[in-house]
Motif scaffolding. Structure first.
Motif, PDB file in Angstrom:
ATOM      1  N   VAL A 183      -6.316  -9.639  -3.378  1.00 18.16           N
ATOM      2  CA  VAL A 183      -6.221  -8.424  -2.369  1.00 18.16           C
ATOM      3  C   VAL A 183      -5.043  -7.972  -2.727  1.00 18.16           C
ATOM      4  O   VAL A 183      -3.970  -8.068  -2.783  1.00 18.16           O
ATOM      5  CB  VAL A 183      -6.389  -8.795  -1.066  1.00 18.16           C
ATOM      6  CG1 VAL A 183      -6.333  -7.757   0.069  1.00 18.16           C
ATOM      7  CG2 VAL A 183      -7.671  -9.661  -0.848  1.00 18.16           C
ATOM      8  N   ASP A 184      -5.006  -6.457  -2.767  1.00 17.02           N
ATOM      9  CA  ASP A 184      -4.028  -5.631  -2.790  1.00 17.02           C
ATOM     10  C   ASP A 184      -3.318  -5.463  -1.508  1.00 17.02           C
ATOM     11  O   ASP A 184      -4.121  -4.311  -0.928  1.00 17.02           O
ATOM     12  CB  ASP A 184      -4.500  -4.252  -3.581  1.00 17.02           C
ATOM     13  CG  ASP A 184      -3.049  -3.392  -3.565  1.00 17.02           C
ATOM     14  OD1 ASP A 184      -2.219  -3.650  -3.149  1.00 17.02           O
ATOM     15  OD2 ASP A 184      -3.116  -2.512  -4.962  1.00 17.02           O
ATOM     16  N   GLN A 185      -2.163  -6.077  -1.209  1.00 18.42           N
ATOM     17  CA  GLN A 185      -1.869  -5.914   0.253  1.00 18.42           C
ATOM     18  C   GLN A 185      -1.542  -4.520   0.627  1.00 18.42           C
ATOM     19  O   GLN A 185      -1.906  -4.065   1.658  1.00 18.42           O
ATOM     20  CB  GLN A 185      -0.661  -6.962   0.357  1.00 18.42           C
ATOM     21  CG  GLN A 185      -0.102  -6.993   1.830  1.00 18.42           C
ATOM     22  CD  GLN A 185       1.198  -7.659   1.994  1.00 18.42           C
ATOM     23  OE1 GLN A 185       1.498  -8.598   1.156  1.00 18.42           O
ATOM     24  NE2 GLN A 185       1.812  -7.615   3.101  1.00 18.42           N
ATOM     25  N   VAL A 186      -0.656  -4.039  -0.318  1.00 16.18           N
ATOM     26  CA  VAL A 186      -0.156  -2.286   0.213  1.00 16.18           C
ATOM     27  C   VAL A 186      -1.346  -1.444   0.327  1.00 16.18           C
ATOM     28  O   VAL A 186      -1.364  -0.860   1.259  1.00 16.18           O
ATOM     29  CB  VAL A 186       0.724  -1.907  -1.010  1.00 16.18           C
ATOM     30  CG1 VAL A 186       1.202  -0.451  -0.459  1.00 16.18           C
ATOM     31  CG2 VAL A 186       2.036  -2.756  -0.976  1.00 16.18           C
ATOM     32  N   ALA A 187      -2.414  -1.718  -0.428  1.00 15.73           N
ATOM     33  CA  ALA A 187      -3.614  -0.913  -0.497  1.00 15.73           C
ATOM     34  C   ALA A 187      -4.319  -0.885   0.754  1.00 15.73           C
ATOM     35  O   ALA A 187      -4.904  -0.074   1.501  1.00 15.73           O
ATOM     36  CB  ALA A 187      -4.517  -0.971  -1.748  1.00 15.73           C
ATOM     37  N   ILE A 188      -4.544  -2.213   1.181  1.00 14.42           N
ATOM     38  CA  ILE A 188      -5.390  -2.673   2.236  1.00 14.42           C
ATOM     39  C   ILE A 188      -4.684  -1.979   3.469  1.00 14.42           C
ATOM     40  O   ILE A 188      -5.288  -1.416   4.383  1.00 14.42           O
ATOM     41  CB  ILE A 188      -5.340  -4.325   2.410  1.00 14.42           C
ATOM     42  CG1 ILE A 188      -6.472  -4.721   1.414  1.00 14.42           C
ATOM     43  CG2 ILE A 188      -5.912  -4.537   3.853  1.00 14.42           C
ATOM     44  CD1 ILE A 188      -7.817  -4.420   2.045  1.00 14.42           C
ATOM     45  N   GLU A 189      -3.346  -2.155   3.632  1.00 18.45           N
ATOM     46  CA  GLU A 189      -2.667  -1.885   4.916  1.00 18.45           C
ATOM     47  C   GLU A 189      -2.631  -0.401   4.969  1.00 18.45           C
ATOM     48  O   GLU A 189      -2.560   0.313   5.892  1.00 18.45           O
ATOM     49  CB  GLU A 189      -1.247  -2.269   4.729  1.00 18.45           C
ATOM     50  CG  GLU A 189      -1.377  -3.828   5.300  1.00 18.45           C
ATOM     51  CD  GLU A 189      -0.128  -4.612   5.126  1.00 18.45           C
ATOM     52  OE1 GLU A 189       1.087  -4.411   4.802  1.00 18.45           O
ATOM     53  OE2 GLU A 189      -0.201  -5.806   5.318  1.00 18.45           O
ATOM     54  N   GLN A 234     -10.558  -5.774   7.311  1.00 17.58           N
ATOM     55  CA  GLN A 234     -11.037  -5.376   6.165  1.00 17.58           C
ATOM     56  C   GLN A 234     -11.065  -5.870   5.100  1.00 17.58           C
ATOM     57  O   GLN A 234     -11.889  -5.926   4.187  1.00 17.58           O
ATOM     58  CB  GLN A 234      -9.726  -4.271   6.083  1.00 17.58           C
ATOM     59  CG  GLN A 234      -9.940  -3.062   4.974  1.00 17.58           C
ATOM     60  CD  GLN A 234     -11.402  -2.318   4.962  1.00 17.58           C
ATOM     61  OE1 GLN A 234     -11.722  -2.061   6.410  1.00 17.58           O
ATOM     62  NE2 GLN A 234     -12.113  -1.526   4.029  1.00 17.58           N
ATOM     63  N   VAL A 235     -10.122  -7.046   4.807  1.00 18.04           N
ATOM     64  CA  VAL A 235     -10.352  -8.040   3.826  1.00 18.04           C
ATOM     65  C   VAL A 235     -11.576  -8.525   3.704  1.00 18.04           C
ATOM     66  O   VAL A 235     -12.223  -8.691   2.782  1.00 18.04           O
ATOM     67  CB  VAL A 235      -9.040  -9.076   3.810  1.00 18.04           C
ATOM     68  CG1 VAL A 235      -9.193  -9.978   2.974  1.00 18.04           C
ATOM     69  CG2 VAL A 235      -7.873  -8.484   3.530  1.00 18.04           C
ATOM     70  N   LEU A 272     -15.024   0.269  14.298  1.00 16.02           N
ATOM     71  CA  LEU A 272     -16.336   0.719  13.998  1.00 16.02           C
ATOM     72  C   LEU A 272     -16.096   1.621  12.693  1.00 16.02           C
ATOM     73  O   LEU A 272     -17.129   1.635  11.764  1.00 16.02           O
ATOM     74  CB  LEU A 272     -17.070   1.181  15.288  1.00 16.02           C
ATOM     75  CG  LEU A 272     -17.311   0.457  16.072  1.00 16.02           C
ATOM     76  CD1 LEU A 272     -18.156   1.203  17.294  1.00 16.02           C
ATOM     77  CD2 LEU A 272     -18.173  -0.662  15.495  1.00 16.02           C
ATOM     78  N   VAL A 273     -15.116   2.413  12.698  1.00 13.48           N
ATOM     79  CA  VAL A 273     -14.780   3.277  11.685  1.00 13.48           C
ATOM     80  C   VAL A 273     -14.713   2.200  10.324  1.00 13.48           C
ATOM     81  O   VAL A 273     -15.188   2.795   9.394  1.00 13.48           O
ATOM     82  CB  VAL A 273     -13.457   4.174  11.860  1.00 13.48           C
ATOM     83  CG1 VAL A 273     -13.039   4.638  10.607  1.00 13.48           C
ATOM     84  CG2 VAL A 273     -13.709   5.067  12.843  1.00 13.48           C
ATOM     85  N   ALA A 274     -13.971   1.300  10.130  1.00 14.37           N
ATOM     86  CA  ALA A 274     -13.679   0.481   9.397  1.00 14.37           C
ATOM     87  C   ALA A 274     -15.105  -0.175   8.771  1.00 14.37           C
ATOM     88  O   ALA A 274     -15.328   0.118   7.476  1.00 14.37           O
ATOM     89  CB  ALA A 274     -12.972  -0.797   9.373  1.00 14.37           C
TER      90      ALA A 274
END
Lengths: 313, 287
Positions: free
Chosen positions: A21-27, A225-226, A260-262
């Motif tokens: 998982v790309d931590q920076v991208a997720i956050e 999200q993950v 919900l947006v997620a």
């Protein structure tokens, strides 16, 4: 004693298989969810949808049949002044399932029970299975199990998966939610790996769930999200739809709308139904109702109008 | 080498924290000649809602402190103001409406007023509460309780003394307050926030917003969690406030904007009584 590396290798293999998982991208991605402007009609729709997705929860040592009865009442009729849907389910300890069933009868509100040595899961498999069977027998429609994080972190992932399979079997017709307890999994990579581990053995429509709500860490937009992306990738590769339940720490409407947006932007409308997405929460419902009443009546509301345990201040 | 001047960003004081408006909006503060002094946060109804929420959470703890302890804490606020009194005086005079010496007098009177109410915290109950005469083997007590969260609009003149005169009697009895500072000179109120932060007054008991009455009247008067309002407004706004407050049966006190805060009558026990509920209880003798 030196680390036994061979014990770790199945976990490493799993991590390798599911990808990092790309931590920076997720956050960065989840920070953007908070910037969506949701007003008026779409806000109303979102709030009502969130109400219908709530697993109204009480998991306290001090729970009584009376408290569960009032919880069930609230679940069926969230607010007499509003035309809100019922909540999805009540979530209680196994001992309270029969009391909840007595209150709910054949209502559409489902009964979820945490089981399998909740919240730590450090209990022999035989008694965990027994707990699940008893809860189902007492009338639970859904079982929220915890995985043994200790086994997972020690690298014994086959044992974890076998346990989940055994619980699936014990559930019978009851739907299963697998609590990963992400706050104890140390990294996004391991959350993703644990998600896949569970998804490989649960049935379509079963859930993966973030947290017990009993540890220092709770559901966040990032770990949600993950897991949503794990569900998406699993769906794209196998065609199996797994459901999702964030739990713990979701206290107000604004947060709920962001979750919900997620879902909408990651999995699409197909997941915006109570069968596919739930909120595990105890205080969220009151805040949703407070905002709905605000929309209807035009003035900000006081907490004591919503069966809140405020001191009246 | 010449230094680059360090200017301060004025902020609202909510829940013990210094915040900007959630809207990001500001309005310019200017002096009598129209020269720019600084940008002041223009708070919104959402800022008000957030402030009410923290005021509600902080209030119960404040009210449950002993009266004596509340007095000590308010007295310490006086100490903090005394130590920075010159700074407060300059902030009052910054717009040029009053001279520095007038401003100094306002600060001195404000500090004295804080001490006045600090003294009342463990005494008003003895004056306002009562053992009522009854014809039977019972006691009958009337005791007071704070009403809860109270909203306040300050007068535009006397930006420090006015705020102190309105707010102190309210928090004396254990209420918590959301106050909108003077719109023409909010700077002294913003400075006061910095003194509150070091005064032992629990964060959230006194929340200071800045902005415009016209914009915030609706929320200050209608929000149902607010149990009392003390508003300096006149004309149509006053009527509107009373109508809105009636909907949730609030205690509302509307004042004309030109109150003379320097008069002796501007501080009194009755200002404390305005935001108290009275609870009367029967109790059998000897049981």
């Amino acid at each position: 004693m030196p680390m036994i590396t061979s014990n770790n290798s199945p976990l490493k293999r799993l991590l390798n298989d599911v990808g990092p998982v790309d931590q920076v991208a997720i956050e960065e991605r989840v920070a953007k969810f908070a910037t969506r402007s949701i007003k008026k009609a779409s806000k109303l729709q979102g709030l009502n949808l969130a109400v219908s997705m709530v697993d109204l929860t009480t998991l306290e040592g001090s729970d009584t049949p009376g408290k569960v009865a009032s919880l069930c009442q609230k679940a069926q009729h969230p607010d007499p002044e509003l035309t809100t849907p019922q909540v999805a389910a009540v979530c209680v300890y196994p001992f309270m399932v029969k009391h909840a069933r007595a209150c709910l009868g054949d209502s559409n509100v489902r009964i979820a029970s945490v089981a399998t040595g909740f919240p730590a899961g450090q209990v022999p498999l035989r008694t965990r299975i027994q707990e699940v069977k008893q809860a189902v027998k007492d009338g639970a429609d859904e079982i929220d199990m915890v995985i043994q994080r200790g086994l997972f972190l020690a690298g014994n992932i086959q044992a974890v998966q076998d346990e989940i399979s055994a619980v699936v079997e014990a559930c019978g017709d009851a739907r299963l939610k697998v609590i990963l307890e992400v706050s104890e999994l140390e990294s996004y990579d391991k959350i993703r790996a644990a998600s896949f581990l569970a998804m490989q053995v649960i049935r379509p429509g079963d859930f993966i769930k973030t947290s017990t709500g009993k540890t220092s860490g709770n559901a966040t937009l990032a770990n949600n999200q993950v897991m949503l992306e794990a569900i998406r990738d699993f769906y794209l590769s196998t065609g199996t739809s797994i459901s999702m339940k964030p739990a713990g720490g979701i206290k107000n409407s604004k947060q709920a709308l962001q979750y919900l947006v997620a879902v909408k932007e990651t999995l699409g409308d197909a997941w915006l139904i109570p069968e596919r997405y739930r909120f595990g929460a105890s205080s969220l419902l009151n805040d949703l109702l407070m905002q709905l009443r605000k929309q209807q009546e035009g003035v900000y509301q006081a907490p004591w109008k919503f069966s809140d345990a405020s001191s009246g201040y | 080498m010449p230094r680059i001047s360090i200017t301060k960003t004025p902020k609202a004081y909510v829940g013990g924290k210094f915040i900007r408006s959630e809207s990001g909006r500001v309005f310019p503060l200017t002096n009598a000649n129209g020269e720019f002094i600084c940008n002041i946060p223009q708070c919104t109804r959402k800022d008000t809602r957030n402030a009410v929420e923290v005021a509600g959470k902080a209030g119960a703890g404040w009210a449950s402190k002993t009266a004596y302890n509340r007095g000590q804490i308010l007295y310490r606020l006086g100490e903090m103001m005394e130590a920075r009194s010159e700074e407060l005086a300059q902030s009052i005079a910054i717009t040029g409406e009053v001279s520095l010496s007038q401003a100094r007098a306002e600060v001195a009177l404000s500090i004295d007023r804080v001490v006045y109410y600090a003294g009342w915290t463990d005494k008003y109950e003895q004056v306002l509460g009562n053992t009522n005469p009854v014809a039977g083997p019972f006691f009958n007590f009337s005791v007071t309780e704070p009403v809860g969260v109270v909203s306040v609009f300050c007068s535009d003149h006397a930006p420090l003394l006015g705020l102190i005169s309105q707010v102190l009697p309210i928090i004396t009895s254990g209420n918590s307050v959301v106050v909108l500072a003077s719109s023409t000179n909010p700077y002294p109120a913003i400075l006061l926030g910095e003194m509150l932060a070091t005064s032992d007054l629990p964060g959230g008991v006194l929340n200071i917003l800045s902005g415009y009455k016209e914009e915030l009247l609706d929320t200050f008067a209608s929000h149902e969690h607010i149990r009392g309002s003390d508003l300096c407004v006149s004309g149509d706004l006053a009527k509107q406030a009373e109508v809105l407050a009636a909907e949730s049966v609030k205690r509302i006190h509307v004042r004309e904007s030109d109150v003379d805060w320097t008069k002796d009558t501007a501080q009194s026990l009755y200002a404390i009584r305005n935001f108290l509920e009275f609870k009367t209880t029967w109790h059998p003798i000897g049981a």
